[in-house]
Design an enzyme around this catalytic site. Structure first.
Site, PDB file in Angstrom:
ATOM      1  N   GLU A  93       0.814  -1.226   0.000  1.00  0.00           N
ATOM      2  CA  GLU A  93       0.000   0.000   0.000  1.00  0.00           C
ATOM      3  C   GLU A  93       0.838   1.263   0.000  1.00  0.00           C
ATOM      4  O   GLU A  93       0.393   2.297  -0.494  1.00  0.00           O
ATOM      5  CB  GLU A  93      -0.947   0.001   1.203  1.00  0.00           C
ATOM      6  CG  GLU A  93      -2.100  -0.959   0.998  1.00  0.00           C
ATOM      7  CD  GLU A  93      -3.010  -1.076   2.206  1.00  0.00           C
ATOM      8  OE1 GLU A  93      -2.761  -0.377   3.209  1.00  0.00           O
ATOM      9  OE2 GLU A  93      -3.946  -1.877   2.137  1.00  0.00           O
TER      10      GLU A  93
ATOM     11  N   HIS B  88       9.667  -1.290   2.606  1.00  0.00           N
ATOM     12  CA  HIS B  88       9.662  -1.461   4.062  1.00  0.00           C
ATOM     13  C   HIS B  88       9.539  -2.932   4.393  1.00  0.00           C
ATOM     14  O   HIS B  88       8.890  -3.697   3.672  1.00  0.00           O
ATOM     15  CB  HIS B  88       8.527  -0.668   4.724  1.00  0.00           C
ATOM     16  CG  HIS B  88       7.174  -0.911   4.121  1.00  0.00           C
ATOM     17  ND1 HIS B  88       6.779  -0.335   2.921  1.00  0.00           N
ATOM     18  CD2 HIS B  88       6.136  -1.685   4.517  1.00  0.00           C
ATOM     19  CE1 HIS B  88       5.556  -0.732   2.636  1.00  0.00           C
ATOM     20  NE2 HIS B  88       5.143  -1.560   3.578  1.00  0.00           N
TER      21      HIS B  88
HETATM   22  P1  AMP Z   1       2.136  -2.363   2.984  1.00  0.00           P
HETATM   23  O1  AMP Z   1       0.726  -2.802   2.780  1.00  0.00           O
HETATM   24  O2  AMP Z   1       3.117  -3.473   3.089  1.00  0.00           O
HETATM   25  O3  AMP Z   1       2.539  -1.291   2.002  1.00  0.00           O
HETATM   26  O4  AMP Z   1       2.168  -1.711   4.442  1.00  0.00           O
HETATM   27  C1  AMP Z   1       1.994  -0.351   4.695  1.00  0.00           C
HETATM   28  C2  AMP Z   1       1.881  -0.215   6.178  1.00  0.00           C
HETATM   29  O5  AMP Z   1       2.118   1.136   6.511  1.00  0.00           O
HETATM   30  C3  AMP Z   1       0.503  -0.579   6.726  1.00  0.00           C
HETATM   31  O6  AMP Z   1       0.644  -1.644   7.665  1.00  0.00           O
HETATM   32  C4  AMP Z   1       0.017   0.710   7.386  1.00  0.00           C
HETATM   33  O7  AMP Z   1      -0.662   0.471   8.586  1.00  0.00           O
HETATM   34  C5  AMP Z   1       1.318   1.456   7.611  1.00  0.00           C
HETATM   35  N1  AMP Z   1       1.205   2.902   7.624  1.00  0.00           N
HETATM   36  C6  AMP Z   1       0.587   3.704   6.717  1.00  0.00           C
HETATM   37  N2  AMP Z   1       0.720   5.002   7.056  1.00  0.00           N
HETATM   38  C7  AMP Z   1       1.456   5.016   8.203  1.00  0.00           C
HETATM   39  C8  AMP Z   1       1.932   6.052   9.063  1.00  0.00           C
HETATM   40  N3  AMP Z   1       1.694   7.356   8.808  1.00  0.00           N
HETATM   41  N4  AMP Z   1       2.649   5.702  10.145  1.00  0.00           N
HETATM   42  C9  AMP Z   1       2.908   4.404  10.419  1.00  0.00           C
HETATM   43  N5  AMP Z   1       2.474   3.387   9.650  1.00  0.00           N
HETATM   44  C10 AMP Z   1       1.767   3.680   8.567  1.00  0.00           C
END
Ligand code: AMP
Ligand code: ZN
Length: 116
Positions: free
Chosen positions: A97, A102
């Site tokens: 997302e 990461h």
């Molecule tokens: P992915 O689906 O692997 O791209 O994971 C993105 C992650 O980023 C998700 O688990 C979200 O909860 C996390 N996330 C999105 N925005 C933030 C933020 N501002 N601070 C911390 N985590 C975030």
């Protein structure tokens, strides 16, 4: 070539301080902060400071540095022995997302398998 920090990228904005977030580890081009929507008692995100969109775009060295940081933090948080999970989602089918590479570090409970 180094990618510039992207003003549209939420993780770049966390790293440059424009979104206030508690950064719990920051060393050698890697930063770690808590996931905003935790899926386990420990749910951290390990992020290179450089804006790299996906693992497809990353060098093996950067991926290895992220994994080394995950190992170190798991040990520091005392979840290494019981175990933990690291996850890198990539692109649409992988469920990515945020388009800034990461590693999710998840622990503190027993994980299910297979993932959804
Ligand atoms: P992915 O689906 O692997 O791209 O994971 C993105 C992650 O980023 C998700 O688990 C979200 O909860 C996390 N996330 C999105 N925005 C933030 C933020 N501002 N601070 C911390 N985590 C975030
Ligand atoms: Zn970024």
């Amino acid at each position: 070539m180094m990618n510039p920090k992207s003003k549209d990228c939420v993780f770049c904005r966390i790293l440059d301080g424009s979104i206030e977030t508690d950064i719990i580890y920051r060393e050698s081009g890697i930063a770690v902060f808590r996931d905003a929507n935790p899926q386990a008692p420990v749910h951290l995100l390990i992020v290179p400071e450089e804006h790299i969109a996906t693992i497809n775009d990353a060098s093996g060295v950067i991926v290895a540095e992220c994994m080394e940081a995950a190992k170190k933090i798991a040990k520091d948080l005392n979840i290494a022995e019981n175990g933990y999970r690291t996850v890198i989602n990539c692109n649409k089918d992988g469920g990515q997302e945020v388009d800034h590479l990461h590693v999710h570090l998840l622990g503190g409970r027993k994980m299910g398998w297979p993932p959804g």
